[in-house]
Write an enzyme that holds these catalytic residues in place. Structure first.
Site, PDB file in Angstrom:
ATOM      1  N   LYS A  49       7.411   3.209 -68.472  1.00 44.15           N
ATOM      2  CA  LYS A  49       8.476   2.382 -69.051  1.00 44.15           C
ATOM      3  C   LYS A  49       8.928   1.376 -68.011  1.00 44.15           C
ATOM      4  O   LYS A  49       9.108   1.711 -66.835  1.00 44.15           O
ATOM      5  CB  LYS A  49       9.660   3.296 -69.431  1.00 44.15           C
ATOM      6  CG  LYS A  49      10.837   2.580 -70.045  1.00 44.15           C
ATOM      7  CD  LYS A  49      10.773   2.575 -71.549  1.00 44.15           C
ATOM      8  CE  LYS A  49      11.843   1.714 -72.199  1.00 44.15           C
ATOM      9  NZ  LYS A  49      11.518   0.280 -72.198  1.00 44.15           N
ATOM     10  N   LYS A  68      13.747   5.380 -60.816  1.00 42.08           N
ATOM     11  CA  LYS A  68      14.931   5.242 -61.688  1.00 42.08           C
ATOM     12  C   LYS A  68      14.910   6.274 -62.798  1.00 42.08           C
ATOM     13  O   LYS A  68      15.911   6.939 -63.067  1.00 42.08           O
ATOM     14  CB  LYS A  68      14.933   3.857 -62.379  1.00 42.08           C
ATOM     15  CG  LYS A  68      15.488   2.762 -61.527  1.00 42.08           C
ATOM     16  CD  LYS A  68      15.608   1.457 -62.329  1.00 42.08           C
ATOM     17  CE  LYS A  68      15.474   0.313 -61.366  1.00 42.08           C
ATOM     18  NZ  LYS A  68      15.771  -0.995 -61.937  1.00 42.08           N
ATOM     19  N   LYS A  77       5.715  -1.551 -65.146  1.00 41.57           N
ATOM     20  CA  LYS A  77       6.360  -2.872 -65.017  1.00 41.57           C
ATOM     21  C   LYS A  77       5.313  -3.942 -65.292  1.00 41.57           C
ATOM     22  O   LYS A  77       4.124  -3.739 -65.038  1.00 41.57           O
ATOM     23  CB  LYS A  77       6.924  -3.061 -63.607  1.00 41.57           C
ATOM     24  CG  LYS A  77       7.931  -4.183 -63.509  1.00 41.57           C
ATOM     25  CD  LYS A  77       9.327  -3.717 -63.879  1.00 41.57           C
ATOM     26  CE  LYS A  77      10.343  -4.832 -63.772  1.00 41.57           C
ATOM     27  NZ  LYS A  77      11.710  -4.314 -63.738  1.00 41.57           N
ATOM     28  N   THR A  99      22.808  -2.667 -68.197  1.00 36.13           N
ATOM     29  CA  THR A  99      22.567  -2.683 -66.747  1.00 36.13           C
ATOM     30  C   THR A  99      23.892  -2.882 -66.025  1.00 36.13           C
ATOM     31  O   THR A  99      24.237  -2.142 -65.093  1.00 36.13           O
ATOM     32  CB  THR A  99      21.559  -3.790 -66.387  1.00 36.13           C
ATOM     33  OG1 THR A  99      20.371  -3.561 -67.148  1.00 36.13           O
ATOM     34  CG2 THR A  99      21.233  -3.773 -64.899  1.00 36.13           C
ATOM     35  N   ASN A 137      21.651 -11.747 -66.892  1.00 31.55           N
ATOM     36  CA  ASN A 137      22.033 -10.593 -67.709  1.00 31.55           C
ATOM     37  C   ASN A 137      22.862  -9.595 -66.898  1.00 31.55           C
ATOM     38  O   ASN A 137      23.955  -9.206 -67.298  1.00 31.55           O
ATOM     39  CB  ASN A 137      20.762  -9.928 -68.270  1.00 31.55           C
ATOM     40  CG  ASN A 137      21.072  -8.633 -68.996  1.00 31.55           C
ATOM     41  OD1 ASN A 137      21.189  -7.581 -68.385  1.00 31.55           O
ATOM     42  ND2 ASN A 137      21.265  -8.700 -70.299  1.00 31.55           N
ATOM     43  N   SER A 168      17.637   1.628 -72.763  1.00 29.00           N
ATOM     44  CA  SER A 168      16.319   1.389 -73.370  1.00 29.00           C
ATOM     45  C   SER A 168      15.750   2.701 -73.908  1.00 29.00           C
ATOM     46  O   SER A 168      15.150   2.748 -74.979  1.00 29.00           O
ATOM     47  CB  SER A 168      15.344   0.813 -72.325  1.00 29.00           C
ATOM     48  OG  SER A 168      15.438  -0.579 -72.279  1.00 29.00           O
TER      49      SER A 168
HETATM   50  N1  LIG Z   1      17.985  -7.099 -67.224  1.00 26.20           N
HETATM   51  C1  LIG Z   1      17.960  -5.799 -66.960  1.00 26.20           C
HETATM   52  O1  LIG Z   1      18.157  -4.960 -67.848  1.00 26.20           O
HETATM   53  C2  LIG Z   1      17.730  -5.306 -65.578  1.00 26.20           C
HETATM   54  C3  LIG Z   1      17.642  -6.170 -64.503  1.00 26.20           C
HETATM   55  N2  LIG Z   1      17.484  -5.672 -63.252  1.00 26.20           N
HETATM   56  C4  LIG Z   1      17.345  -6.538 -62.101  1.00 26.20           C
HETATM   57  O2  LIG Z   1      18.501  -7.370 -61.958  1.00 26.20           O
HETATM   58  C5  LIG Z   1      18.107  -8.602 -61.346  1.00 26.20           C
HETATM   59  C6  LIG Z   1      18.563  -9.742 -62.237  1.00 26.20           C
HETATM   60  O3  LIG Z   1      17.947  -9.574 -63.508  1.00 26.20           O
HETATM   61  P1  LIG Z   1      18.543 -10.244 -64.829  1.00 26.20           P
HETATM   62  O4  LIG Z   1      20.009 -10.439 -64.684  1.00 26.20           O
HETATM   63  O5  LIG Z   1      18.001  -9.481 -65.957  1.00 26.20           O
HETATM   64  O6  LIG Z   1      17.810 -11.651 -64.777  1.00 26.20           O
HETATM   65  P2  LIG Z   1      18.239 -13.021 -65.460  1.00 26.20           P
HETATM   66  O7  LIG Z   1      16.976 -13.768 -65.627  1.00 26.20           O
HETATM   67  O8  LIG Z   1      19.073 -12.785 -66.655  1.00 26.20           O
HETATM   68  O9  LIG Z   1      19.159 -13.717 -64.336  1.00 26.20           O
HETATM   69  C7  LIG Z   1      18.692 -13.954 -63.040  1.00 26.20           C
HETATM   70  C8  LIG Z   1      19.823 -14.616 -62.253  1.00 26.20           C
HETATM   71  O10 LIG Z   1      19.400 -14.726 -60.883  1.00 26.20           O
HETATM   72  C9  LIG Z   1      19.522 -16.092 -60.474  1.00 26.20           C
HETATM   73  N3  LIG Z   1      18.499 -16.400 -59.483  1.00 26.20           N
HETATM   74  C10 LIG Z   1      17.174 -16.592 -59.681  1.00 26.20           C
HETATM   75  N4  LIG Z   1      16.575 -16.927 -58.527  1.00 26.20           N
HETATM   76  C11 LIG Z   1      17.559 -16.920 -57.583  1.00 26.20           C
HETATM   77  C12 LIG Z   1      17.599 -17.207 -56.200  1.00 26.20           C
HETATM   78  N5  LIG Z   1      16.497 -17.566 -55.553  1.00 26.20           N
HETATM   79  N6  LIG Z   1      18.778 -17.094 -55.539  1.00 26.20           N
HETATM   80  C13 LIG Z   1      19.906 -16.749 -56.200  1.00 26.20           C
HETATM   81  N7  LIG Z   1      19.928 -16.486 -57.519  1.00 26.20           N
HETATM   82  C14 LIG Z   1      18.783 -16.577 -58.186  1.00 26.20           C
HETATM   83  C15 LIG Z   1      19.337 -16.891 -61.750  1.00 26.20           C
HETATM   84  O11 LIG Z   1      19.847 -18.218 -61.592  1.00 26.20           O
HETATM   85  C16 LIG Z   1      20.151 -16.034 -62.721  1.00 26.20           C
HETATM   86  O12 LIG Z   1      21.513 -16.302 -62.571  1.00 26.20           O
HETATM   87  C17 LIG Z   1      16.594  -8.510 -61.167  1.00 26.20           C
HETATM   88  O13 LIG Z   1      16.285  -8.022 -59.889  1.00 26.20           O
HETATM   89  C18 LIG Z   1      16.184  -7.496 -62.212  1.00 26.20           C
HETATM   90  O14 LIG Z   1      14.949  -6.872 -61.923  1.00 26.20           O
HETATM   91  C19 LIG Z   1      17.473  -4.327 -63.002  1.00 26.20           C
HETATM   92  C20 LIG Z   1      17.562  -3.433 -64.026  1.00 26.20           C
HETATM   93  C21 LIG Z   1      17.624  -3.843 -65.409  1.00 26.20           C
HETATM   94  O1  LIG Z   2      14.835  -1.273 -69.868  1.00 21.39           O
HETATM   95  C1  LIG Z   2      13.781  -0.922 -69.378  1.00 21.39           C
HETATM   96  O2  LIG Z   2      12.968  -0.211 -69.937  1.00 21.39           O
HETATM   97  C2  LIG Z   2      13.384  -1.359 -67.986  1.00 21.39           C
HETATM   98  C3  LIG Z   2      14.400  -2.115 -67.201  1.00 21.39           C
HETATM   99  C4  LIG Z   2      13.784  -2.562 -65.923  1.00 21.39           C
HETATM  100  O3  LIG Z   2      12.761  -3.200 -65.910  1.00 21.39           O
HETATM  101  C5  LIG Z   2      14.419  -2.219 -64.656  1.00 21.39           C
HETATM  102  O4  LIG Z   2      15.280  -1.335 -64.619  1.00 21.39           O
HETATM  103  O5  LIG Z   2      14.046  -2.815 -63.625  1.00 21.39           O
END
Ligand SMILES: NC(=O)C1=CN([C@@H]2O[C@H](COP(=O)(O)OP(=O)(O)OC[C@H]3O[C@@H](n4cnc5c(N)ncnc54)[C@H](O)[C@@H]3O)[C@@H](O)[C@H]2O)C=CC1
Ligand SMILES: O=C(O)CCC(=O)C(=O)O
Length: 414
Positions: free
Chosen positions: A70, A94, A106, A190, A221, A348
C-alpha cells in the site's frame, strides 16, 4: 566527509540498526533492505500540441508478508528509482507502526503536472495504471495520492482500472472522491494524524498548543490542513511556505485567507511581495516546526540553526540521518515521518475496508478510529525510545519493522 543525502541508503542503515536491536540476523536484513519487486514503466502520452511524450514511472513493492502492499503515487520532476524504493520501505514501517494489515508500496512518475493541462494529466494517469495493471489490484497493491496527485487523479486511475477489470473495483485505489467510494476524512487525514501527534509531543514537553508558535513548510494537502487545524486549536501559525518561498508574521498568519487563495498545487506565496526563503523559514524562532513538503530539508548544514523545541515530520524524509543526530543531541524532540504522517494511510485503510464491505462510516466514526490508532502508535514509539534510550526515529523503525520481519519468518522466507 560529505553528508549522505541518499534516502535509500540512509533508510537501509536505520533498518539494519533496528533489526540488530530486535535480534534479527543478517538474512532478515538481506530480505528487507530493498523492495521485493520494482517495476519501471514507460508511458507514452499524446500531448495537446499533437506530439507524443514518453514518461518514466515506477512502482515499488517492498514486502507483502503481512498483506497487500500500500502506498501513494507521486507526480514530480525529481522522482527517481531510489526515492520510490525508499518511500516504499517507509510505507512498510508506517503500516507496522499503526498496525495495518499491509506491507509497503509506492509509485511515482517523473513529470511536472504544474506544466501540464488537465487532459495531459488525465492521459498520463490512465497510461500509468495500464502500465502497472499487472502488479496492482485490491488484494495485491493499492495506490493512493501523494505529492502533486489528488482525488481527481485517483478517480481517473480507478476508472481506467475498472475498464480492464471485469467488475468495478473501488478498493483498487484510495483517496478517491466520496461519490466514487472515497472515505469521509481521507483528504484531511494526514494533517489530522500530524495534529494528534503534535498534541501528544507538546504534552511531553509541557507546551500549551494554545498560543504555541508553529512553523509549517509546505502548503499542500498535508501542510494546509495542518495550518488550519493548528490555528483552530489556538496555536499561532507564524510561518508557512511553498515551493516558491515563505511567509512570516510573528503575530500569526491569517490561515483562512491563505487557504482561500492557494492553488491546487499548494502555491500561495507568489501572491505576496514580502516573502522569505524556505531556508529562513526553517530557522525561525518557534515552538513547533513541521516540515510538510519534500525530502532533505533539515541537514547537517542547518540543523544547528533550528530553534524549535519539537520537530514533527509531516513530509516523508525531510531530515537527514546526520541532522537527526544533531537535533537529538540538542535536546529537540523529533517525531519521525513514519509515525507522524501515518494518518493518511490509516484512513486509506479505512477506505479500503469500507469499499470491501460496501458499508460506509460517518466522519465522526473515521475520526475516532484514526484517533485511537495514532495515540496508540505515538505511545508505543515514545515508550520504546524512552525505555531503550534511543531517538524516536530508531524507536519507530523498531516498532514498524517488527511485524513484517515476524510475518516473513512465520512464512518461512527467512
Ligand atoms: N498526501 C498525503 O496523504 C500524504 C503526504 N505525505 C507527505 O507529505 C509531504 C507533502 O505531501 P502533500 O501535502 O500531499 O503534497 P502536495 O502536492 O499537496 O503539496 C506539496 C507542497 O510542498 C510544496 N513544495 C514542493 N516543492 C517544494 C520545495 N522545493 N520547497 C518547499 N516547498 C515545496 C508545494 O509548493 C506544496 O505546497 C510529502 O513528503 C508527502 O510524501 C505523507 C503522508 C501522506
Ligand atoms: O494513503 C496511502 O495509502 C499512502 C499514503 C502515502 O503514500 C504516505 O503515507 O506516504
Amino acid at each position: 566527509m560529505a553528508e549522505n543525502l541518499n534516502l535509500f541508503t540512509s533508510t537501509q542503515e536505520v533498518i539494519h540498526e533496528a533489526l540488530n536491536k530486535l535480534g534479527y540476523d543478517e538474512a532478515m536484513y538481506e530480505l528487507l533492505k530493498e523492495p521485493l519487486r520494482m517495476l519501471t514503466v514507460r508511458i507514452p502520452v499524446k500531448m495537446d500540441d499533437g506530439t507524443t511524450k514518453v514518461f518514466t514511472g515506477y512502482r515499488a513493492q517492498h514486502n507483502d508478508a503481512v498483506g497487500p502492499t500500500k502506498g501513494g503515487v507521486r507526480f514530480h520532476p525529481m522522482v527517481s528509482e531510489e526515492e520510490v524504493k525508499a518511500l516504499s520501505m517507509w510505507m512498510t514501517l508506517k503500516c507496522g507502526i499503526v498496525d495495518l494489515p499491509y506491507g509497503g508500496g509506492k509509485g511515482g512518475v517523473i513529470c511536472d503536472p504544474r506544466e501540464m493541462s488537465m487532459g495531459e494529466i488525465e492521459r498520463l494517469s490512465r497510461g500509468y495504471v495500464r502500465a502497472i495493471s499487472q502488479v496492482v489490484g485490491p488484494t495485491k497493491d493499492i495506490p493512493a495520492p501523494d505529492v502533486f496527485t489528488n482525488a481527481q487523479i485517483m478517480a481517473w486511475m480507478m476508472d481506467e482500472y475498472s475498464r480492464m477489470d471485469e467488475f468495478n473495483s473501488p478498493g483498487f485505489i484510495t483517496g478517491k472522491p466520496i461519490v466514487l467510494g472515497g472515505s469521509q476524512g481521507r483528504d484531511r487525514a494526514t494533517a489530522e494524524g500530524v495534529t494528534i501527534v503534535i498534541e501528544e509531543a507538546a504534552k511531553k514537553r509541557n507546551i500549551d498548543i494554545k498560543g504555541a508558535r508553529v512553523v509549517i513548510q509546505g502548503f499542500g494537502n498535508a501542510g494546509s490542513f495542518l495550518a488550519k487545524f493548528m490555528s483552530d486549536l489556538g496555536a499561532k501559525v507564524i510561518g508557512i511556505s511553498d515551493a516558491h518561498g515563505a511567509l512570516h508574521d510573528p503575530n500569526g498568519l491569517d490561515i483562512d485567507y491563505l487557504l482561500d487563495r492557494r492553488d491546487s498545487f499548494g502555491t500561495v506565496t507568489t501572491l505576496f511581495e514580502n516573502t522569505i526563503s524556505n531556508k529562513e523559514l526553517l530557522e525561525l524562532d518557534c515552538d513547533i516546526l513541521v516540515p510538510a513538503a519534500i525530502e532533505n530539508q533539515i541537514t547537517a548544514d542547518n540543523a544547528h540553526q533550528i530553534k524549535a523545541n519539537i520537530v514533527v515530520e509531516a513530509a516523508n524524509g525531510p531530515t537527514t540521518a546526520e541532522a537527526t543526530k544533531i537535533l537529538t543531541e540538542r535536546g529537540i524532540l523529533l517525531v519521525p515521518d513514519v509515525l507522524a504522517s501515518a494518518g493518511g494511510v490509516t484512513v486509506s485503510y479505512f477506505e479500503w475496508v469500507q469499499n470491501n464491505m460496501g458499508y460506509y462510516w460517518t466522519e465522526e466514526e473515521v475520526r475516532e478510529k484514526l484517533y485511537s490508532k495514532m495515540i496508540a502508535a505515538f505511545e508505543n514509539v515514545y515508550t520504546t525510545a524512552q525505555n531503550r534510550n534511543i531517538n524516536m526515529r530508531l524507536a519507530a523503525y523498531m516498532v514498524g519493522v517488527r511485524r513484517t520481519a515476524e510475518a516473513s519468518r512465520f512464512r518461512g522466507w527467512v
